[in-house]
Write an enzyme that holds these catalytic residues in place. Structure first.
Site, PDB file in Angstrom:
ATOM      1  CB  SER A 293      -0.882  -0.004   1.254  1.00 21.18           C
ATOM      2  OG  SER A 293      -1.442   1.262   1.462  1.00 21.18           O
TER       3      SER A 293
ATOM      4  CD  GLU B  33      -2.398   5.215   4.627  1.00 23.49           C
ATOM      5  OE1 GLU B  33      -2.032   5.269   5.801  1.00 23.49           O
ATOM      6  OE2 GLU B  33      -2.862   6.190   4.018  1.00 23.49           O
TER       7      GLU B  33
ATOM      8  CE1 TYR C 154      -4.162  -1.744   5.464  1.00 21.64           C
ATOM      9  CE2 TYR C 154      -3.177   0.337   4.765  1.00 21.64           C
ATOM     10  CZ  TYR C 154      -3.749  -0.889   4.455  1.00 21.64           C
ATOM     11  OH  TYR C 154      -3.905  -1.263   3.142  1.00 21.64           O
TER      12      TYR C 154
HETATM   13  P1  NAP Z   1     -11.440  -4.784   1.494  1.00 23.91           P
HETATM   14  O1  NAP Z   1     -12.572  -4.468   0.586  1.00 23.91           O
HETATM   15  O2  NAP Z   1     -11.432  -4.245   2.881  1.00 23.91           O
HETATM   16  O3  NAP Z   1     -11.324  -6.389   1.553  1.00 23.91           O
HETATM   17  C1  NAP Z   1     -10.546  -7.031   2.530  1.00 23.91           C
HETATM   18  C2  NAP Z   1     -10.757  -8.516   2.429  1.00 23.91           C
HETATM   19  O4  NAP Z   1      -9.947  -9.171   3.431  1.00 23.91           O
HETATM   20  C3  NAP Z   1     -12.204  -8.985   2.682  1.00 23.91           C
HETATM   21  O5  NAP Z   1     -12.511 -10.014   1.779  1.00 23.91           O
HETATM   22  C4  NAP Z   1     -12.136  -9.521   4.096  1.00 23.91           C
HETATM   23  O6  NAP Z   1     -13.114 -10.509   4.377  1.00 23.91           O
HETATM   24  C5  NAP Z   1     -10.751 -10.152   4.085  1.00 23.91           C
HETATM   25  N1  NAP Z   1     -10.219 -10.426   5.421  1.00 23.91           N
HETATM   26  C6  NAP Z   1     -10.091  -9.557   6.456  1.00 23.91           C
HETATM   27  N2  NAP Z   1      -9.556 -10.179   7.523  1.00 23.91           N
HETATM   28  C7  NAP Z   1      -9.342 -11.470   7.161  1.00 23.91           C
HETATM   29  C8  NAP Z   1      -8.811 -12.604   7.831  1.00 23.91           C
HETATM   30  N3  NAP Z   1      -8.422 -12.558   9.106  1.00 23.91           N
HETATM   31  N4  NAP Z   1      -8.708 -13.765   7.140  1.00 23.91           N
HETATM   32  C9  NAP Z   1      -9.134 -13.852   5.859  1.00 23.91           C
HETATM   33  N5  NAP Z   1      -9.665 -12.812   5.175  1.00 23.91           N
HETATM   34  C10 NAP Z   1      -9.766 -11.632   5.827  1.00 23.91           C
HETATM   35  O7  NAP Z   1     -10.053  -4.337   0.828  1.00 23.91           O
HETATM   36  P2  NAP Z   1      -9.721  -3.940  -0.701  1.00 23.91           P
HETATM   37  O8  NAP Z   1      -9.974  -2.482  -0.870  1.00 23.91           O
HETATM   38  O9  NAP Z   1     -10.350  -4.918  -1.607  1.00 23.91           O
HETATM   39  O10 NAP Z   1      -8.146  -4.103  -0.701  1.00 23.91           O
HETATM   40  C11 NAP Z   1      -7.541  -5.352  -1.029  1.00 23.91           C
HETATM   41  C12 NAP Z   1      -6.126  -5.379  -0.464  1.00 23.91           C
HETATM   42  O11 NAP Z   1      -5.369  -4.310  -1.028  1.00 23.91           O
HETATM   43  C13 NAP Z   1      -6.014  -5.194   1.033  1.00 23.91           C
HETATM   44  O12 NAP Z   1      -4.927  -5.951   1.485  1.00 23.91           O
HETATM   45  C14 NAP Z   1      -5.722  -3.711   1.211  1.00 23.91           C
HETATM   46  O13 NAP Z   1      -5.048  -3.479   2.433  1.00 23.91           O
HETATM   47  C15 NAP Z   1      -4.833  -3.484  -0.001  1.00 23.91           C
HETATM   48  N6  NAP Z   1      -4.826  -2.132  -0.551  1.00 23.91           N
HETATM   49  C16 NAP Z   1      -6.002  -1.558  -0.932  1.00 23.91           C
HETATM   50  C17 NAP Z   1      -5.991  -0.305  -1.520  1.00 23.91           C
HETATM   51  C18 NAP Z   1      -7.256   0.363  -1.960  1.00 23.91           C
HETATM   52  O14 NAP Z   1      -7.207   1.569  -2.233  1.00 23.91           O
HETATM   53  N7  NAP Z   1      -8.376  -0.355  -2.078  1.00 23.91           N
HETATM   54  C19 NAP Z   1      -4.756   0.351  -1.734  1.00 23.91           C
HETATM   55  C20 NAP Z   1      -3.578  -0.289  -1.325  1.00 23.91           C
HETATM   56  C21 NAP Z   1      -3.625  -1.537  -0.767  1.00 23.91           C
HETATM   57  P3  NAP Z   1     -14.613 -10.130   4.909  1.00 23.91           P
HETATM   58  O15 NAP Z   1     -15.439  -9.903   3.675  1.00 23.91           O
HETATM   59  O16 NAP Z   1     -14.987 -11.323   5.682  1.00 23.91           O
HETATM   60  O17 NAP Z   1     -14.472  -8.872   5.735  1.00 23.91           O
HETATM   61  O1  G4F Z   2     -10.614   6.670   2.110  1.00 24.01           O
HETATM   62  P1  G4F Z   2      -9.684   6.635   3.250  1.00 24.01           P
HETATM   63  O2  G4F Z   2     -10.218   6.087   4.533  1.00 24.01           O
HETATM   64  O3  G4F Z   2      -8.399   5.866   2.737  1.00 24.01           O
HETATM   65  P2  G4F Z   2      -6.872   5.790   3.230  1.00 24.01           P
HETATM   66  O4  G4F Z   2      -6.727   6.073   4.671  1.00 24.01           O
HETATM   67  O5  G4F Z   2      -6.077   6.609   2.278  1.00 24.01           O
HETATM   68  O6  G4F Z   2      -6.572   4.238   3.022  1.00 24.01           O
HETATM   69  C1  G4F Z   2      -7.013   3.552   1.850  1.00 24.01           C
HETATM   70  O7  G4F Z   2      -6.017   3.657   0.855  1.00 24.01           O
HETATM   71  C2  G4F Z   2      -4.767   2.999   1.192  1.00 24.01           C
HETATM   72  C3  G4F Z   2      -3.814   3.242   0.032  1.00 24.01           C
HETATM   73  O8  G4F Z   2      -3.200   4.492   0.192  1.00 24.01           O
HETATM   74  C4  G4F Z   2      -5.042   1.536   1.424  1.00 24.01           C
HETATM   75  F1  G4F Z   2      -3.882   0.893   1.691  1.00 24.01           F
HETATM   76  C5  G4F Z   2      -6.012   1.362   2.580  1.00 24.01           C
HETATM   77  O9  G4F Z   2      -6.318  -0.027   2.737  1.00 24.01           O
HETATM   78  C6  G4F Z   2      -7.313   2.103   2.229  1.00 24.01           C
HETATM   79  O10 G4F Z   2      -7.901   1.450   1.130  1.00 24.01           O
HETATM   80  O11 G4F Z   2      -9.155   8.130   3.574  1.00 24.01           O
HETATM   81  C7  G4F Z   2      -8.551   8.936   2.594  1.00 24.01           C
HETATM   82  C8  G4F Z   2      -8.312  10.326   3.150  1.00 24.01           C
HETATM   83  C9  G4F Z   2      -7.601  10.357   4.509  1.00 24.01           C
HETATM   84  O12 G4F Z   2      -6.604  11.346   4.500  1.00 24.01           O
HETATM   85  C10 G4F Z   2      -8.677  10.753   5.497  1.00 24.01           C
HETATM   86  O13 G4F Z   2      -8.217  11.466   6.640  1.00 24.01           O
HETATM   87  O14 G4F Z   2      -9.574  10.967   3.369  1.00 24.01           O
HETATM   88  C11 G4F Z   2      -9.535  11.633   4.605  1.00 24.01           C
HETATM   89  N1  G4F Z   2     -10.911  11.794   5.110  1.00 24.01           N
HETATM   90  C12 G4F Z   2     -11.523  12.993   5.351  1.00 24.01           C
HETATM   91  N2  G4F Z   2     -12.734  12.784   5.856  1.00 24.01           N
HETATM   92  C13 G4F Z   2     -11.751  10.811   5.472  1.00 24.01           C
HETATM   93  C14 G4F Z   2     -12.905  11.440   5.944  1.00 24.01           C
HETATM   94  N3  G4F Z   2     -11.617   9.464   5.414  1.00 24.01           N
HETATM   95  C15 G4F Z   2     -12.672   8.711   5.843  1.00 24.01           C
HETATM   96  N4  G4F Z   2     -12.570   7.370   5.775  1.00 24.01           N
HETATM   97  N5  G4F Z   2     -13.822   9.287   6.329  1.00 24.01           N
HETATM   98  C16 G4F Z   2     -13.986  10.646   6.404  1.00 24.01           C
HETATM   99  O15 G4F Z   2     -15.006  11.153   6.849  1.00 24.01           O
END
Ligand code: NAP
Ligand code: G4F
Length: 323
Positions: free
Chosen positions: A126, A128, A150
């Site tokens: 990520s 992050e 995280y």
């Molecule tokens: P998500 O929608 O939150 O999906 C997370 C998945 O992990 C769900 O299927 C969840 O299952 C499963 N999970 C959680 N805890 C588990 C456990 N203990 N054992 C087995 N499965 C478990 O996340 P996403 O947005 O698709 O992201 C996919 C991956 O990319 C994650 O690793 C996230 O950290 C990473 N990532 C995401 C972004 C982004 O912007 N989306 C960016 C960078 C990295 P349940 O359905 O049961 O909750």
């Molecule tokens: O949408 P966010 O919660 O995503 P964040 O923290 O960037 O993390 C996501 O992206 C990561 C990749 O960079 C992934 F690894 C991670 O698993 C996840 O998918 O927040 C984005 C930004 C933050 O700066 C937060 O402070 O939006 C700002 N924000 C402002 N108001 C808010 C809010 N975020 C959330 N969730 N809710 C608010 O009301």
């Protein structure tokens, strides 16, 4: 005829897992989805395809269940998308986040090393990890400075993947993904919170939207584009790590403006800042440099920021109208 390839996807019930599953089905893979036990059926995002895949029970905190599925399936490709992925929760549940998001990666790599060493492994790293950024834009060589449990857990997952590649010669790679979103994004993440909130206000179901830090800047792309890059990363001659990003940034304020403009409303009339949504340590700016992915994988995102937000608002309006 070529042998059908087998892919194991952890996190298949999540946003990325559902898009990746659709992509791999279109490429004729046999899909094994790892799902943890829940008291409800968690297949909302994969309801249209669940009959075409194998669902296997396991949990990233449990080595035995992971060993069992990897040894029985012997997948050609493993995509580790499962994680405790919501940043704010990682302060409330830092140990659980470490168990799943950090140590879970080692458990899966151990299982692969023992039972399917020829498999190819993708780790969902990520942006992050860059946290309090030391360079703009961030690329593969930018040092990490994570700002949440995280982010710290993802740094561990990233390096253990590289370490197993270098120690045991496994094909194990990390995609350093910047934020990617879709109509399937969880409601707690900022894009979906905003598009869903916009749709609720437009339909008269709410009259305000409490938000956190409006100044934060993110590099937002479409999840459907990012899963293509994940697949490409496992098709290369040599294993390598890549930044996956659009290279374009927007503030949360711009996100609000774009979302409300899609339904002809002025966001300023509905949004108020609520301290509950501020974080103990913020990541102010994330902006990725996808040059390496473009050059070596031939990958580039197709959906731009406005198209993404319009798509999400449209989908939320439609879902809410259906009730
Ligand atoms: P998500 O929608 O939150 O999906 C997370 C998945 O992990 C769900 O299927 C969840 O299952 C499963 N999970 C959680 N805890 C588990 C456990 N203990 N054992 C087995 N499965 C478990 O996340 P996403 O947005 O698709 O992201 C996919 C991956 O990319 C994650 O690793 C996230 O950290 C990473 N990532 C995401 C972004 C982004 O912007 N989306 C960016 C960078 C990295 P349940 O359905 O049961 O909750
Ligand atoms: O949408 P966010 O919660 O995503 P964040 O923290 O960037 O993390 C996501 O992206 C990561 C990749 O960079 C992934 F690894 C991670 O698993 C996840 O998918 O927040 C984005 C930004 C933050 O700066 C937060 O402070 O939006 C700002 N924000 C402002 N108001 C808010 C809010 N975020 C959330 N969730 N809710 C608010 O009301």
């Amino acid at each position: 005829m070529a042998k059908q390839r087998k892919a194991l996807i952890t996190g298949i019930t999540g946003q990325d897992g559902s898009y990746l599953c659709e992509l791999l089905l279109s490429k004729n893979y046999e899909i094994y989805g790892m799902v943890r036990r829940a008291s409800h059926v968690p297949f909302e995002r994969i309801k249209g395809i669940v009959d075409r895949i194998h669902i296997l029970d396991a949990d990233l905190t449990d080595q035995t269940s992971i060993d069992d599925i990897v040894s029985s399936v012997k997948p050609d490709e493993i995509y580790n998308l499962a994680a405790q992925s919501f940043v704010p929760t990682s302060w409330n549940q830092p140990l659980l986040t470490g168990e799943v998001t950090a140590l879970g990666v080692t458990r899966l790599l151990n299982a692969m090393r023992r039972h399917a060493p020829k498999s190819r492994f993708y780790q969902a790293s990520s942006s992050e990890m860059f946290g309090k950024v030391l360079e703009v834009p961030q690329k593969e060589t930018t040092p990490f400075y994570p700002r949440s449990p995280y982010g710290v857990s993802k740094v561990y997952g990233h390096y253990i993947t590289i370490n197993y590649r270098e120690s045991y010669g496994l094909y194990a790679v990390s995609g350093i993904c910047f934020n990617h979103e879709s109509p399937r994004r969880g409601l707690e993440f900022v894009t979906r919170k905003v598009t869903h909130g916009t749709a609720r206000i437009k339909l008269g179901l709410a009259d305000e939207l409490p938000m956190g830090n409006l100044k934060a800047k993110r590099d937002w792309g479409f999840a459907g584009d990012y899963v293509e890059a994940m697949w490409l990363m496992l098709q290369q001659k040599e294993p390598d790590d890549y930044v996956l990003a659009t290279g374009e940034i927007h503030t949360v304020e711009e996100l609000l403006k774009t979302s409300f403009a899609a339904v002809d409303l002025d966001w300023r009339k509905y949004v108020r800042v609520d301290k509950r949504f501020l974080r103990p340590a913020e990541v102010d700016l994330l902006c990725g440099d996808p040059t390496k992915a473009k050059r070596k994988l031939g990958w580039k995102p197709k959906v731009n920021f406005k198209q993404l937000i319009d798509m999400m608002v449209e989908s939320d309006l439609e879902q809410l109208r259906k009730g």
